[in-house]
Design a protein around this motif. Structure first.
Motif, mmCIF file in Angstrom:
data_model
loop_
_atom_site.group_PDB
_atom_site.id
_atom_site.type_symbol
_atom_site.label_atom_id
_atom_site.label_comp_id
_atom_site.label_asym_id
_atom_site.label_seq_id
_atom_site.Cartn_x
_atom_site.Cartn_y
_atom_site.Cartn_z
ATOM 1 N N ILE A 60 0.742 -1.215 0.025
ATOM 2 C CA ILE A 60 -0.112 -0.060 0.213
ATOM 3 C C ILE A 60 0.938 1.348 -0.144
ATOM 4 C CG2 ILE A 60 -1.499 1.468 1.450
ATOM 5 C CD1 ILE A 60 -2.912 -1.317 2.182
ATOM 6 N N ARG A 61 1.948 1.227 0.596
ATOM 7 C CA ARG A 61 2.775 2.379 0.759
ATOM 8 C C ARG A 61 3.362 2.612 -0.399
ATOM 9 N NH1 ARG A 61 3.378 0.804 6.391
ATOM 10 N NH2 ARG A 61 5.152 -0.714 5.578
ATOM 11 N N GLU A 62 3.747 1.646 -1.074
ATOM 12 C CA GLU A 62 4.477 1.805 -2.484
ATOM 13 C C GLU A 62 3.548 2.182 -3.548
ATOM 14 O OE1 GLU A 62 6.331 -2.037 -3.212
ATOM 15 O OE2 GLU A 62 7.680 -1.950 -1.759
ATOM 16 N N ARG A 63 2.391 1.471 -3.313
ATOM 17 C CA ARG A 63 1.181 1.900 -4.349
ATOM 18 C C ARG A 63 0.921 3.540 -4.255
ATOM 19 N NH1 ARG A 63 -4.340 -1.043 -3.749
ATOM 20 N NH2 ARG A 63 -4.328 0.515 -1.888
ATOM 21 N N GLN A 90 1.296 6.567 -6.916
ATOM 22 C CA GLN A 90 0.094 7.409 -7.406
ATOM 23 C C GLN A 90 0.503 9.093 -7.065
ATOM 24 O OE1 GLN A 90 -3.050 5.506 -5.247
ATOM 25 N NE2 GLN A 90 -3.386 4.216 -6.807
ATOM 26 N N ALA A 91 1.223 9.021 -5.884
ATOM 27 C CA ALA A 91 1.649 10.710 -5.575
ATOM 28 C C ALA A 91 2.747 11.076 -6.451
ATOM 29 C CB ALA A 91 2.036 10.660 -4.035
ATOM 30 N N ASP A 92 3.629 10.082 -7.037
ATOM 31 C CA ASP A 92 4.441 10.499 -8.015
ATOM 32 C C ASP A 92 4.171 10.704 -9.277
ATOM 33 O OD1 ASP A 92 6.466 9.959 -5.814
ATOM 34 O OD2 ASP A 92 7.187 8.144 -6.875
ATOM 35 N N ILE A 149 1.094 17.477 -12.161
ATOM 36 C CA ILE A 149 0.934 18.781 -11.551
ATOM 37 C C ILE A 149 2.053 19.785 -12.316
ATOM 38 C CG2 ILE A 149 1.005 20.384 -9.642
ATOM 39 C CD1 ILE A 149 -0.835 18.211 -8.032
ATOM 40 N N ALA A 150 3.237 19.004 -12.170
ATOM 41 C CA ALA A 150 4.574 19.660 -12.692
ATOM 42 C C ALA A 150 4.235 19.860 -14.196
ATOM 43 C CB ALA A 150 5.501 18.665 -12.492
#
Length: 93
Positions: free
Chosen positions: A60-63, A67-69, A75-76
């Motif tokens: 979950i942390r990796e997923r 997704q945040a990346d 956004i960038a």
């Protein structure tokens, strides 16, 4: 002595009951294939529930990080496009 097949069958029954109970309560269970794989590995006796939980939390942390990346890249990219449009507009003035 307990037969491994009996243990696996009991664990599968436990999994099915838990999933049915969650569904009856309106709780959405993660449909991620990794989750199902970990439950299968636990039912088959390849890993402990503690190991399954730890592996799932890491997944979950990796997923979520992935997704945040991707969101930050989106956004960038949007910011870069907006800046380029402003520069172009200033050049046309």
């Amino acid at each position: 002595m307990t037969d491994e097949g009996d243990v696996s069958n009991r664990r599968r029954v436990t999994i099915n009951k838990a999933l049915a109970r969650a569904q009856s309560l309106g709780i959405q269970v993660d449909a991620d294939l990794r989750f199902a794989e970990l439950l299968e590995n636990w039912a088959d006796g390849h890993i402990t529930m503690k190991e399954a939980r730890a592996a799932y939390l890491e997944h979950i942390r990796e997923r979520d990080q992935a997704q945040a990346d991707w969101r930050s890249l989106g956004i960038a990219s949007a910011i870069a496009k907006a800046k380029a449009a402003l520069v172009k507009r200033r050049g046309e003035s």
